[in-house]
Design a protein around this motif. Structure first.
Motif, short mmCIF file in Angstrom:
data_model
loop_
_atom_site.label_atom_id
_atom_site.label_comp_id
_atom_site.label_asym_id
_atom_site.label_seq_id
_atom_site.Cartn_x
_atom_site.Cartn_y
_atom_site.Cartn_z
N GLY A 238 -22.91 40.49 46.47
CA GLY A 238 -21.70 41.21 46.10
C GLY A 238 -21.90 42.37 45.16
O GLY A 238 -20.93 43.07 44.83
N TYR A 239 -23.12 42.61 44.71
CA TYR A 239 -23.35 43.69 43.74
C TYR A 239 -24.21 44.82 44.29
O TYR A 239 -24.41 45.82 43.61
CB TYR A 239 -24.00 43.12 42.47
CG TYR A 239 -23.03 42.35 41.62
CD1 TYR A 239 -22.22 43.00 40.69
CD2 TYR A 239 -22.90 40.98 41.76
CE1 TYR A 239 -21.32 42.29 39.90
CE2 TYR A 239 -22.01 40.25 40.99
CZ TYR A 239 -21.22 40.92 40.06
OH TYR A 239 -20.33 40.22 39.30
N LYS A 240 -24.70 44.69 45.49
CA LYS A 240 -25.50 45.76 46.07
C LYS A 240 -24.65 47.02 46.23
O LYS A 240 -23.56 46.98 46.79
CB LYS A 240 -26.05 45.33 47.43
CG LYS A 240 -26.93 46.38 48.10
CD LYS A 240 -27.46 45.87 49.43
CE LYS A 240 -28.31 46.91 50.13
NZ LYS A 240 -28.84 46.42 51.42
N GLY A 241 -25.12 48.13 45.72
CA GLY A 241 -24.42 49.41 45.82
C GLY A 241 -23.32 49.60 44.80
O GLY A 241 -22.66 50.64 44.80
N SER A 242 -23.12 48.65 43.90
CA SER A 242 -22.05 48.77 42.90
C SER A 242 -22.52 49.63 41.73
O SER A 242 -23.72 49.86 41.53
CB SER A 242 -21.64 47.38 42.39
OG SER A 242 -22.74 46.72 41.80
N THR A 243 -21.57 50.07 40.94
CA THR A 243 -21.91 50.92 39.79
C THR A 243 -22.58 50.10 38.70
O THR A 243 -22.43 48.87 38.63
CB THR A 243 -20.65 51.57 39.21
OG1 THR A 243 -19.80 50.54 38.67
CG2 THR A 243 -19.91 52.35 40.27
N LEU A 244 -23.28 50.79 37.84
CA LEU A 244 -23.96 50.11 36.74
C LEU A 244 -22.95 49.48 35.79
O LEU A 244 -23.18 48.39 35.26
CB LEU A 244 -24.86 51.10 35.99
CG LEU A 244 -25.67 50.54 34.81
CD1 LEU A 244 -26.50 49.34 35.21
CD2 LEU A 244 -26.55 51.64 34.21
N THR A 245 -21.83 50.15 35.58
CA THR A 245 -20.80 49.60 34.70
C THR A 245 -20.27 48.27 35.24
O THR A 245 -20.13 47.30 34.49
CB THR A 245 -19.63 50.59 34.56
OG1 THR A 245 -20.11 51.80 33.97
CG2 THR A 245 -18.52 50.00 33.68
N ARG A 246 -20.00 48.20 36.53
CA ARG A 246 -19.51 46.95 37.12
C ARG A 246 -20.58 45.87 37.02
O ARG A 246 -20.28 44.69 36.76
CB ARG A 246 -19.12 47.16 38.58
CG ARG A 246 -18.65 45.87 39.25
CD ARG A 246 -18.02 46.13 40.60
NE ARG A 246 -17.64 44.85 41.22
CZ ARG A 246 -18.40 44.18 42.09
NH1 ARG A 246 -19.57 44.67 42.46
NH2 ARG A 246 -18.00 43.03 42.59
N ARG A 247 -21.81 46.24 37.23
CA ARG A 247 -22.89 45.25 37.13
C ARG A 247 -23.06 44.76 35.69
O ARG A 247 -23.32 43.58 35.46
CB ARG A 247 -24.21 45.84 37.65
CG ARG A 247 -24.26 45.89 39.18
CD ARG A 247 -25.57 46.44 39.69
NE ARG A 247 -25.58 47.89 39.75
CZ ARG A 247 -26.49 48.67 39.21
NH1 ARG A 247 -27.50 48.14 38.53
NH2 ARG A 247 -26.42 49.99 39.31
N ARG A 248 -22.90 45.63 34.73
CA ARG A 248 -22.97 45.20 33.33
C ARG A 248 -21.83 44.24 33.00
O ARG A 248 -22.04 43.24 32.30
CB ARG A 248 -22.91 46.43 32.42
CG ARG A 248 -24.22 47.18 32.32
CD ARG A 248 -24.06 48.50 31.60
NE ARG A 248 -25.35 49.15 31.37
CZ ARG A 248 -25.50 50.46 31.15
NH1 ARG A 248 -24.40 51.25 31.14
NH2 ARG A 248 -26.69 50.97 30.94
N GLU A 249 -20.63 44.55 33.48
CA GLU A 249 -19.50 43.67 33.24
C GLU A 249 -19.74 42.29 33.86
O GLU A 249 -19.47 41.25 33.24
CB GLU A 249 -18.22 44.29 33.79
CG GLU A 249 -17.78 45.54 33.04
CD GLU A 249 -16.60 46.23 33.72
OE1 GLU A 249 -16.30 45.85 34.89
OE2 GLU A 249 -16.00 47.13 33.11
N GLY A 250 -20.26 42.27 35.09
CA GLY A 250 -20.53 41.00 35.76
C GLY A 250 -21.65 40.23 35.08
O GLY A 250 -21.57 38.99 34.95
N ALA A 251 -22.67 40.95 34.62
CA ALA A 251 -23.78 40.28 33.94
C ALA A 251 -23.34 39.68 32.62
O ALA A 251 -23.78 38.59 32.24
CB ALA A 251 -24.92 41.28 33.72
#
Length: 308
Positions: A238-251
């Protein structure tokens, strides 16, 4: 400094330099005994360190198993190979390396004088002999059984971290522009790499790098941050191609002790700010991954040294 060589001649050059250091880099403060050299210092009063190239030589590693220190291993190995010399060459080499009681406690230049006076040979003739004949013979014996090429030097940890920060921007998979020398240099041997692929083995460095990094991130050694690392580098579903900000929030949501809050709708948000995660946790994840990759390659090189 890590050593690497790409030909037999290159290897012999490394070993020749090591021999010069072994003979001329030591002070007169050595005490010689039946057990080998005692305390030796460099001209700067620093403890003597056996040159790294020696640890790549099968002859030295065999002697090391029977010695309690690398210094004594080198001492006995030099005596062993010098004994293959005959007459004049043997006597001069023993004096040159300070392996006799007479020459062990004096400076290298005075060792030359001892050899000159005993053998009644000019200094120029002595130097020509050692460089053209004695060293060539000794290097040949020392390099026996060594491969014609050596392991590539490992990149610096700081360089690996910088490369991983670039990968982090878009996440995995990366394009060919990210297959830099430092990251590609961390790839394991072909046999190890082949085990990571389920299908055909890709030839491109970027494809190999993506598979390798994905595997290492999925097996991130810091358990409490493993899920965060997978999301941060876009390895998690679900995180492939997502923005770094969204990945940071999810992490940030996966960090132990971090509370999750629900705002409007069904969107889940973290009580840890994206700025706090980026400044406190993310650098530690990147640094830990860099060390993990470095340690794995270092272990592979150690296996190479033991088996060669």
């Amino acid at each position: 400094m890590a050593v690497a060589w790409h030909s037999r001649r290159n290897l012999e050059g490394w070993v020749t330099d090591a021999l010069h250091y072994a003979a001329e880099g030591w002070r007169h403060s050595v005490q010689i005994s039946e057990y080998g050299w005692g305390h030796r210092e460099t001209p700067n009063d620093d403890p003597f360190v056996v040159p790294e190239i020696c640890f790549h030589l099968p002859t030295f590693r065999i002697m090391l198993r029977a010695s309690d220190t690398p210094e004594r291993a080198l001492f006995w190995l030099l005596i062993l190979v010098i004994e293959e010399l005959k007459g004049f060459e043997y006597r001069w080499a023993m004096s040159y390396f300070g392996l006799t009681y007479e020459t062990a406690t004096i400076y290298p230049d005075k060792r030359h004088r001892v050899a000159d006076s005993k053998l009644q040979t000019s200094r120029e003739e002595i130097r020509e002999l050692v460089y053209k004949e004695v060293f060539e013979t000794l290097v040949g014996y020392l390099c026996e059984g060594a491969p014609d090429y050596g392991p590539s030097p490992l990149p610096e940890i700081a360089s690996i971290e910088q490369e991983l920060k670039q990968v982090l921007k878009d996440g995995l998979p990366v394009g060919p522009q990210f297959a830099t020398a430092d990251l590609v240099g961390l790839l394991p041997d072909e046999e190890v790499l082949a085990e990571l692929f389920d299908g055909p083995h890709p030839l491109g460095p970027a494809a190999r790098l993506n598979t390798f990094l994905t595997h290492e991130i999925n097996h991130f050694t810091v358990d409490k941050w493993r899920d965060a690392a997978r999301i941060l580098f876009a390895c998690a579903p679900g995180y492939k191609g997502s923005t770094l900000t969204r990945r940071r929030e999810g992490a940030a949501l996966t960090i132990p002790g971090n509370r999750a809050t629900t705002t409007t709708g069904k969107r889940e948000e973290s009580s840890m700010s994206e700025r706090h995660f980026r400044g406190e946790i993310e650098p530690k994840i990147v640094a830990s991954l860099a060390w993990q990759l470095y340690a794995k390659k270092l272990g592979e090189r150690d296996d190479y040294l033991r088996s060669s």
